[in-house]
Every structure is written in structure tokens, then in C-alpha cells.
Design a protein around this motif. Structure first.
Motif, PDB file in Angstrom:
ATOM      1  N   LYS A  81       0.786  -1.350  -0.025  1.00  0.00           N
ATOM      2  CA  LYS A  81       0.070  -0.166  -0.138  1.00  0.00           C
ATOM      3  C   LYS A  81       0.970   1.222   0.106  1.00  0.00           C
ATOM      4  CE  LYS A  81      -3.981   2.124   2.024  1.00  0.00           C
ATOM      5  NZ  LYS A  81      -4.737   2.208   0.880  1.00  0.00           N
ATOM      6  N   PHE A  84       1.855   2.551  -3.311  1.00  0.00           N
ATOM      7  CA  PHE A  84       0.752   3.509  -4.032  1.00  0.00           C
ATOM      8  C   PHE A  84       0.661   5.012  -3.383  1.00  0.00           C
ATOM      9  CE2 PHE A  84      -0.267  -0.874  -5.187  1.00  0.00           C
ATOM     10  CZ  PHE A  84      -0.224  -1.115  -6.467  1.00  0.00           C
ATOM     11  N   THR A  85       0.953   4.771  -2.175  1.00  0.00           N
ATOM     12  CA  THR A  85       0.661   6.247  -1.562  1.00  0.00           C
ATOM     13  C   THR A  85       1.879   7.045  -2.021  1.00  0.00           C
ATOM     14  OG1 THR A  85      -0.451   5.233   0.304  1.00  0.00           O
ATOM     15  CG2 THR A  85       0.559   7.279   0.559  1.00  0.00           C
ATOM     16  N   THR A 112      -5.790   8.577  -8.932  1.00  0.00           N
ATOM     17  CA  THR A 112      -6.157   8.264  -7.521  1.00  0.00           C
ATOM     18  C   THR A 112      -7.095   6.956  -7.868  1.00  0.00           C
ATOM     19  OG1 THR A 112      -6.127  10.178  -6.538  1.00  0.00           O
ATOM     20  CG2 THR A 112      -7.528   8.548  -5.537  1.00  0.00           C
ATOM     21  N   SER A 113      -7.765   6.940  -8.876  1.00  0.00           N
ATOM     22  CA  SER A 113      -8.628   5.780  -9.232  1.00  0.00           C
ATOM     23  C   SER A 113      -7.782   4.535  -9.785  1.00  0.00           C
ATOM     24  CB  SER A 113      -9.656   6.147 -10.271  1.00  0.00           C
ATOM     25  OG  SER A 113     -10.609   7.287  -9.930  1.00  0.00           O
ATOM     26  N   ALA A 115      -4.665   3.881  -9.055  1.00  0.00           N
ATOM     27  CA  ALA A 115      -3.921   3.365  -7.606  1.00  0.00           C
ATOM     28  C   ALA A 115      -4.889   2.598  -7.032  1.00  0.00           C
ATOM     29  CB  ALA A 115      -3.526   4.566  -6.804  1.00  0.00           C
ATOM     30  N   THR A 116      -6.033   2.730  -6.855  1.00  0.00           N
ATOM     31  CA  THR A 116      -7.154   2.171  -6.020  1.00  0.00           C
ATOM     32  C   THR A 116      -7.259   0.679  -6.516  1.00  0.00           C
ATOM     33  OG1 THR A 116      -7.937   4.178  -5.116  1.00  0.00           O
ATOM     34  CG2 THR A 116      -9.393   2.180  -4.932  1.00  0.00           C
ATOM     35  N   VAL A 117      -7.609   0.753  -7.994  1.00  0.00           N
ATOM     36  CA  VAL A 117      -7.979  -0.410  -8.667  1.00  0.00           C
ATOM     37  C   VAL A 117      -6.917  -1.236  -8.593  1.00  0.00           C
ATOM     38  CG1 VAL A 117      -8.685  -1.261 -10.801  1.00  0.00           C
ATOM     39  CG2 VAL A 117      -9.863   0.729 -10.192  1.00  0.00           C
ATOM     40  N   GLN A 119      -4.581  -1.563  -6.132  1.00  0.00           N
ATOM     41  CA  GLN A 119      -4.375  -2.201  -4.776  1.00  0.00           C
ATOM     42  C   GLN A 119      -5.489  -3.229  -4.726  1.00  0.00           C
ATOM     43  OE1 GLN A 119      -3.605   0.990  -1.806  1.00  0.00           O
ATOM     44  NE2 GLN A 119      -3.965   2.377  -3.441  1.00  0.00           N
ATOM     45  N   LEU A 120      -6.567  -2.834  -5.166  1.00  0.00           N
ATOM     46  CA  LEU A 120      -7.776  -3.926  -4.999  1.00  0.00           C
ATOM     47  C   LEU A 120      -7.208  -5.236  -5.710  1.00  0.00           C
ATOM     48  CD1 LEU A 120     -10.760  -1.552  -5.325  1.00  0.00           C
ATOM     49  CD2 LEU A 120      -9.992  -2.844  -3.131  1.00  0.00           C
ATOM     50  N   TYR A 125      -5.138  -3.429  -0.731  1.00  0.00           N
ATOM     51  CA  TYR A 125      -5.644  -2.046  -0.660  1.00  0.00           C
ATOM     52  C   TYR A 125      -5.801  -1.996   0.829  1.00  0.00           C
ATOM     53  CZ  TYR A 125      -9.417   1.596  -0.743  1.00  0.00           C
ATOM     54  OH  TYR A 125      -9.914   2.698  -0.581  1.00  0.00           O
ATOM     55  N   ARG A 126      -6.096  -2.882   1.728  1.00  0.00           N
ATOM     56  CA  ARG A 126      -6.443  -2.560   3.309  1.00  0.00           C
ATOM     57  C   ARG A 126      -4.969  -3.174   3.891  1.00  0.00           C
ATOM     58  NH1 ARG A 126     -11.979  -2.320   4.504  1.00  0.00           N
ATOM     59  NH2 ARG A 126     -13.278  -2.787   2.717  1.00  0.00           N
TER      60      ARG A 126
END
Length: 129
Positions: A81, A84-85, A112-113, A115-117, A119-120, A125-126
Motif C-alpha cells: 500500500k 501506491f501512496t 487516484t482511481s 492506484a485504488t483499482v 491495490q484492490l 488495498y487494506r
């Protein structure tokens, strides 16, 4: 007032300056060591610039599967994570240093989108590692 991103040349400036930050970060350089060692950085920057040009200006120059490229890399160098940050923060910092406006905002929003995808799909992601 800074100009907005308005061309492929502007995107290439952002990506070049962005990589200047990534390549000196000890947590990020691992992902790019092979590109640098093989002297493919300029080619890589061109490819990434094409990717962002397609996103911002609805062109069709990038032909790779960006997600698959990162999944492949993840088998050799594990994404966390925090990577990505860092990636998002350096990209935002670079955009904000040179540009402002609707396209600048759109590039940050899309980053941002993306990076989120990623990570998922990589199941980080978590993960707080």
C-alpha cells in the motif's frame, strides 16, 4: 497562475520529473532497477506519457495492458500500500509544481482511481505493511 496540461509535451514533462523523484526514493527504485539497468528509461517514459495522453486527451497510442504489467512486476517485487501512496504523492507533487486546471485535476483524479483499482486487484488495498 500556472497553465493547465494541454499537450503530450506537457505530459512528458510531468512523467519525466515524476520519475526523477521515483528513482531517488529507496522504497520505489526497486520497481525500476531493470528499466534503468537496461537503459530503457527514456522508452519507458515515452510509453507512460502515451498512456496518460490517451487518458487525458482521448487518443489511442498506448497499446499495453497496464494492469497486467503491474501484476507481472508484482510477482518479482511485491507491491505494498505504501508504494501506491508514494506514487500518488509524487505524481500530485509533480503536477502541482507545473500545472493547474481541469486537465491537471483530471490527471490526479484518474491517478487516484488507477492506484485504488491496482491495490484492490493486488489485494493490498487494506494492507498496512
Amino acid at each position: 497562475m500556472k497553465p493547465d496540461i494541454s499537450s503530450h509535451k506537457d505530459i512528458k514533462l510531468i512523467i519525466t520529473k515524476f520519475y526523477d523523484l521515483l528513482l531517488v526514493d529507496k522504497k520505489m527504485i526497486t520497481f525500476f532497477e531493470d528499466i534503468v539497468a537496461q537503459n530503457h528509461l527514456e522508452e519507458h517514459i515515452d510509453i507512460i506519457s502515451d498512456f496518460w495522453n490517451d487518458i487525458l486527451f482521448d487518443t489511442n497510442t498506448y497499446s499495453n495492458n497496464v494492469m497486467q504489467k503491474h501484476l507481472d512486476k508484482n510477482t518479482f517485487v511485491a507491491f505494498k500500500k505504501e508504494h501506491f501512496t508514494i506514487w500518488v504523492s509524487y505524481l500530485f507533487e509533480t503536477i502541482d509544481a507545473y500545472f493547474e486546471g481541469e486537465n491537471s485535476h483530471n490527471m490526479k483524479s484518474r491517478a487516484t482511481s488507477i492506484a485504488t483499482v491496482m491495490q484492490l486487484k493486488m489485494n493490498v488495498y487494506r494492507n498496512n505493511d
